[in-house]
Design a protein around this motif. Structure first.
Motif, PDB file in Angstrom:
ATOM      1  N   VAL A  75      -1.871   4.213 -13.949  1.00  0.00           N
ATOM      2  CA  VAL A  75      -1.487   4.523 -12.994  1.00  0.00           C
ATOM      3  C   VAL A  75      -0.480   2.914 -13.795  1.00  0.00           C
ATOM      4  CG1 VAL A  75      -1.415   2.405 -11.012  1.00  0.00           C
ATOM      5  CG2 VAL A  75      -3.454   4.207 -10.851  1.00  0.00           C
TER       6      VAL A  75
ATOM      7  N   THR B 247       1.649  10.458  -7.337  1.00  0.00           N
ATOM      8  CA  THR B 247       1.867   9.860  -6.660  1.00  0.00           C
ATOM      9  C   THR B 247       1.982   8.584  -6.358  1.00  0.00           C
ATOM     10  OG1 THR B 247      -0.448  10.941  -5.416  1.00  0.00           O
ATOM     11  CG2 THR B 247       0.620   8.884  -3.932  1.00  0.00           C
TER      12      THR B 247
ATOM     13  N   THR C   5       3.944   4.992  -4.684  1.00  0.00           N
ATOM     14  CA  THR C   5       2.382   3.704  -3.920  1.00  0.00           C
ATOM     15  C   THR C   5       3.923   2.859  -3.233  1.00  0.00           C
ATOM     16  OG1 THR C   5       0.439   4.462  -4.395  1.00  0.00           O
ATOM     17  CG2 THR C   5       0.889   2.588  -3.774  1.00  0.00           C
ATOM     18  N   THR C   6       4.084   2.327  -2.383  1.00  0.00           N
ATOM     19  CA  THR C   6       5.145   1.923  -2.249  1.00  0.00           C
ATOM     20  C   THR C   6       4.154   0.438  -1.085  1.00  0.00           C
ATOM     21  OG1 THR C   6       5.797   2.913   0.320  1.00  0.00           O
ATOM     22  CG2 THR C   6       6.766   3.370  -1.862  1.00  0.00           C
ATOM     23  N   ASN C   7       5.565  -0.474  -0.843  1.00  0.00           N
ATOM     24  CA  ASN C   7       4.541  -1.444  -0.259  1.00  0.00           C
ATOM     25  C   ASN C   7       4.510  -1.268   1.768  1.00  0.00           C
ATOM     26  OD1 ASN C   7       7.596  -0.864   0.327  1.00  0.00           O
ATOM     27  ND2 ASN C   7       7.995  -2.948   0.947  1.00  0.00           N
TER      28      ASN C   7
ATOM     29  N   ARG D 227       4.001   2.807   1.402  1.00  0.00           N
ATOM     30  CA  ARG D 227       3.041   4.091   1.834  1.00  0.00           C
ATOM     31  C   ARG D 227       2.622   4.732   0.663  1.00  0.00           C
ATOM     32  NH1 ARG D 227       8.098   8.565   3.852  1.00  0.00           N
ATOM     33  NH2 ARG D 227       9.434   6.184   2.947  1.00  0.00           N
ATOM     34  N   SER D 228       2.063   5.708   0.504  1.00  0.00           N
ATOM     35  CA  SER D 228       1.998   6.983  -0.503  1.00  0.00           C
ATOM     36  C   SER D 228       2.887   7.845  -0.981  1.00  0.00           C
ATOM     37  CB  SER D 228       0.428   6.694  -1.324  1.00  0.00           C
ATOM     38  OG  SER D 228      -0.086   5.804  -1.665  1.00  0.00           O
TER      39      SER D 228
ATOM     40  N   SER E 244       3.650   1.088  -7.824  1.00  0.00           N
ATOM     41  CA  SER E 244       3.259   1.853  -8.818  1.00  0.00           C
ATOM     42  C   SER E 244       3.420   2.944  -9.139  1.00  0.00           C
ATOM     43  CB  SER E 244       1.922   1.413  -9.215  1.00  0.00           C
ATOM     44  OG  SER E 244       1.147   1.551  -8.144  1.00  0.00           O
TER      45      SER E 244
ATOM     46  N   THR F  30       0.819   6.522  -9.865  1.00  0.00           N
ATOM     47  CA  THR F  30      -0.700   6.743 -10.634  1.00  0.00           C
ATOM     48  C   THR F  30       0.006   8.567 -10.714  1.00  0.00           C
ATOM     49  OG1 THR F  30      -1.856   5.769  -8.914  1.00  0.00           O
ATOM     50  CG2 THR F  30      -2.769   7.133  -9.916  1.00  0.00           C
TER      51      THR F  30
END
Length: 266
Positions: free
Chosen positions: A68, A132, A134-136, A138-139, A162, A164
């Motif tokens: 990550v 993948t 990741t936001t504030n 959703r993913s 981030s 992943t």
């Protein structure tokens, strides 16, 4: 450059609050594209909200099957990471070839993918590795995140936190850089995953930005060898053409870079 208000957010909540209060705000990652665009007066946000100092958005974390990377982690940090070098060497190599040292020490992975320049390197790495985002809110899988040239699935107030990455069995990236900008005229990232599947992603050449080559993926799944892709050519009709190279030239570069990437992956 037009006048703008600069804000240094210390938390995600503060960043969201600043964004909501401003007339025409922009989030600032590394700023390697946005600031240059503002200097040319092609963009004029009323407020810049700097995300670089939010702790939870920075750093590299190793898990058994994934890595990550925080959105504000710089290209230089990704390139120098022992974790990335050991487990995803193709990604470390990709990061080490972005721009020049000045760009690599300021530019961030989150800023790069949010901008989605059609010649940027990271989109190919994310798509080939099946990353993948990741936001504030959703993913999103990389295949759904990148939607077109300079376009992503991000909403205006959405922030990349981030990325992943599944750890691939083999991975490598090869690109033909523009001699001046170091942007990819054609870059190919190949990844062979533990389940035997292969993903091949191309950047720098497509009219709609990064894309996958299903034909190359099928060929490499059957025979992991540079010979497997040597006679495969992507459709030049869907490729970019400019003063640096024709669509046919880029189509040939894609094949050459794919072969080199497979050789580099071993």
């Amino acid at each position: 450059m037009y006048e703008t208000n600069y804000h240094r957010a210390g938390s995600l909540d503060e960043a969201a609050s600043l964004f909501a209060k401003a007339d025409d705000p922009k989030f600032l990652g590394g700023g390697q594209t946005l600031l240059a665009t503002m200097k040319q007066r092609l963009a004029a946000p009323t407020d810049l909200i700097d995300l670089a100092h939010i702790p939870e958005m920075h750093g590299i974390c190793e898990n058994p099957d994934t890595i990550v990377i925080g959105a504000t982690t710089t290209h230089a940090e990704v390139a120098a990471s022992g974790i990335v070098q050991a487990r995803l060497p193709g990604l470390a190599k990709l990061a080490s070839g972005i721009g020049d040292p000045a760009v690599r020490h300021v530019g961030t992975i989150g800023g790069s993918i949010a901008n989605n320049d059609p010649a940027a390197d990271y989109p190919a790495g994310l798509m080939a590795l099946g990353a993948t985002i990741t936001t504030n809110k959703r993913s999103l899988p990389a295949d759904a995140f990148f939607t077109g040239m300079f376009e992503t699935a991000l909403e205006d107030d959405e922030v990349v936190l981030s990325v992943t990455f599944p750890v691939a069995e083999k991975s490598a990236y090869a690109k033909y850089p523009n001699p001046a900008s170091r942007y990819a005229m054609a870059g190919v990232f190949v990844a062979r995953h533990g389940d035997g599947s292969v993903r091949v992603a191309v950047t720098g050449a497509g009219q709609d930005g990064v894309f996958r080559s299903a034909e190359m993926e099928a060929a490499l799944s059957a025979n992991w060898s540079p010979d497997a892709v040597a006679e495969i050519s992507v459709d030049a009709e869907n490729l970019l053409a400019d003063i640096h190279g024709s669509a046919a030239y880029r189509a040939n570069l894609v094949t050459v870079m794919a072969k080199r990437a497979v050789v580099a992956a071993g």
